[in-house]
Design an enzyme around this catalytic site. Structure first.
Site, PDB file in Angstrom:
ATOM      1  N   ARG A  47       0.854  -1.194   0.000  1.00 15.21           N
ATOM      2  CA  ARG A  47       0.000   0.000   0.000  1.00 15.21           C
ATOM      3  C   ARG A  47       0.889   1.244   0.000  1.00 15.21           C
ATOM      4  NH1 ARG A  47      -1.606   1.562   4.651  1.00 15.21           N
ATOM      5  NH2 ARG A  47      -2.516  -0.409   5.318  1.00 15.21           N
ATOM      6  N   TYR A  99     -16.724  17.771 -14.676  1.00 13.02           N
ATOM      7  CA  TYR A  99     -17.134  16.362 -14.782  1.00 13.02           C
ATOM      8  C   TYR A  99     -18.230  16.057 -13.750  1.00 13.02           C
ATOM      9  CZ  TYR A  99     -16.647  11.296 -14.392  1.00 13.02           C
ATOM     10  OH  TYR A  99     -16.897   9.950 -14.338  1.00 13.02           O
ATOM     11  N   ASP A 168      -7.789  19.847 -13.581  1.00 13.40           N
ATOM     12  CA  ASP A 168      -8.087  18.494 -14.057  1.00 13.40           C
ATOM     13  C   ASP A 168      -7.741  18.481 -15.543  1.00 13.40           C
ATOM     14  OD1 ASP A 168      -9.286  16.220 -15.177  1.00 13.40           O
ATOM     15  OD2 ASP A 168     -10.940  16.216 -13.722  1.00 13.40           O
ATOM     16  N   LYS A 193      -8.967   7.541 -19.044  1.00 13.55           N
ATOM     17  CA  LYS A 193      -9.334   8.079 -20.349  1.00 13.55           C
ATOM     18  C   LYS A 193      -8.136   8.009 -21.311  1.00 13.55           C
ATOM     19  CE  LYS A 193     -13.011   8.792 -17.940  1.00 13.55           C
ATOM     20  NZ  LYS A 193     -13.320  10.042 -17.266  1.00 13.55           N
TER      21      LYS A 193
HETATM   22  C1  LIG Z   1     -13.684  10.397 -15.973  1.00  9.60           C
HETATM   23  C2  LIG Z   1     -13.271  11.686 -15.390  1.00  9.60           C
HETATM   24  C3  LIG Z   1     -12.981  11.808 -14.014  1.00  9.60           C
HETATM   25  C4  LIG Z   1     -13.152  10.643 -13.058  1.00  9.60           C
HETATM   26  O1  LIG Z   1     -12.267   9.615 -13.315  1.00  9.60           O
HETATM   27  P1  LIG Z   1     -12.553   8.064 -12.979  1.00  9.60           P
HETATM   28  O2  LIG Z   1     -11.303   7.407 -13.416  1.00  9.60           O
HETATM   29  O3  LIG Z   1     -13.763   7.658 -13.760  1.00  9.60           O
HETATM   30  O4  LIG Z   1     -12.807   7.959 -11.517  1.00  9.60           O
HETATM   31  C5  LIG Z   1     -12.561  13.031 -13.558  1.00  9.60           C
HETATM   32  N1  LIG Z   1     -12.435  14.101 -14.373  1.00  9.60           N
HETATM   33  C6  LIG Z   1     -12.713  14.026 -15.696  1.00  9.60           C
HETATM   34  C7  LIG Z   1     -12.562  15.234 -16.543  1.00  9.60           C
HETATM   35  C8  LIG Z   1     -13.147  12.818 -16.245  1.00  9.60           C
HETATM   36  O5  LIG Z   1     -13.439  12.759 -17.555  1.00  9.60           O
END
Ligand SMILES: *Cc1c(COP(=O)(O)O)cnc(C)c1O
Length: 366
Positions: A47, A99, A168, A193
């Site tokens: 961890r 998001y 982000d 993504k």
């Molecule tokens: C998908 C997404 C998230 C969240 O990510 P997960 O891996 O699904 O938890 C956060 N910010 C953006 C812009 C996203 O597209």
């Protein structure tokens, strides 16, 4: 030596494994490590540290030009780890079409802990940051409206009031945008993504150059424990190796689709920030017709998420943004005619032909 991004995607944080010379970082599938002496060994418990995870953390940090990287079991776990640095009474200024999962985490999962989330239009050049703001949360381009904000200008305004700027960077990726170079303090990613890029892992990361943020993130990663497993880290490391090549093709396909859509009779407006692989489009259509369009594609898959090699299509009002209250959705313009495309890296002719037949068949539905 400072390598270029195209070299770092492949080599950042990685070197041949010293025992065998294995070129690829192994999946260290272990929970603990044999120690030669009590408490005198860099690896204690998985961890806290895992070599596959360390390679991924160093790789993503290198791509964003950061000193410190931390990986989490999902993008929202990465976001959550940042919010845990705040105290009751703190104010967060947040973009108003972030998001959906970020909005839900802030307004529902964190609502009982005394944090004050204020949602504003960060694309407005006259944006003012209130004096008592602790953290500014920025997504650019936004989702699904693909609006862009001026990171450097907001970084300067954040600094003036002593607020931390978090960006982000999931949609742009470090290929198109490196927020730390523009003055941001912290960058988060859903590596689910584009960074992984193959729609087979849920994963997140936070990177920073700030030593006190790094200390907080290391502490939360270990104490709250939302760490990714080594196999997931291996898959993201493998996906990252082609990031720059994939992003180039995502973008060139997206630009051709934007051009084609702009000349289509059924299209009211195309939303595209000028770079990247995400395209949103308002069709002149009823909800029934837009539903029929997204159900009629054969190469584009009807699914949430984005950033994989395969093309996806979705209806934000009913899918990715269903958790955003209806009145907020409609004030932003996320209406029944809006379709979002994650343009993949298939052949452009097949993608356009698929959209063409789906729009024609969908709109014929009364
Ligand atoms: C998908 C997404 C998230 C969240 O990510 P997960 O891996 O699904 O938890 C956060 N910010 C953006 C812009 C996203 O597209």
């Amino acid at each position: 030596m400072a390598y270029k991004l195209e070299t770092l995607t492949i080599h950042g944080g990685q070197s041949p494994e010293p025992v065998t010379g294995a070129v690829m970082t192994p999946i260290f599938q272990t929970s603990t490590y044999a120690q030669p002496h009590p408490a005198d060994w860099p690896w204690e418990y998985a961890r806290t540290q895992n070599p596959t995870r360390t390679a991924l953390q160093d790789c993503i940090a290198s791509l964003e030009g950061a000193k410190h990287g931390f990986c989490f079991s999902s993008g929202v776990a990465a976001i959550d780890s940042v919010i845990r640095a705040l105290s009751p009474g703190d104010t967060v200024l947040c973009g108003d079409d972030v998001y959906g999962g970020t909005y839900r985490l802030f307004t529902r999962a964190w609502s009982q802990f005394g944090l004050n989330f204020i949602f504003v239009d960060t694309t407005d050049p006259s944006l003012e940051i209130p004096k008592d703001t602790k953290l500014v949360w920025l997504e650019t381009p936004t989702n699904p409206l693909l609006k862009t904000s001026d990171i450097a200008a907001i970084a300067k305004k954040s600094k003036d009031v002593g607020a931390t700027l978090v960006v982000d960077n999931t949609f742009a990726t470090p290929v198109f945008q490196r927020p730390l170079e523009l003055g941001a303090d912290v960058v988060v990613h859903s590596m689910t993504k584009y960074l992984n890029g193959h729609s087979d892992v849920i994963s997140g990361a936070v990177v920073t150059n700030d030593a006190s943020w790094a200390k907080h993130l290391a502490f939360i990663q270990n104490s709250a424990g939302a760490v990714p497993g080594p196999q997931d880290c291996f898959l993201v490391l493998r996906g990252l190796k082609t990031l720059h090549v994939r992003m180039e093709r995502h973008q060139s396909n997206a630009k051709k689709i934007v051009h084609w859509l702009q000349n289509h009779d059924a299209v009211q407006q195309v939303l595209y920030p000028g770079f990247g692989g995400m395209v949103s489009v308002y069709l002149r259509a009823t909800l029934e017709q837009t539903c029929a369009v997204v159900k009629n594609t054969k190469v584009f898959t009807l699914a949430e998420s984005l950033g994989g090699v395969e093309s996806l299509i979705e209806l934000p009002a009913l899918m990715t943004h269903a958790s955003v209250p209806a009145d907020v959705r409609s004030s932003l313009g996320i209406d029944d005619g809006l379709i979002r495309l994650s343009v993949g890296i298939e052949h452009i002719d097949d993608l356009i032909e698929d959209l063409s037949q789906a729009i024609e068949n969908g709109l014929n539905k009364k």
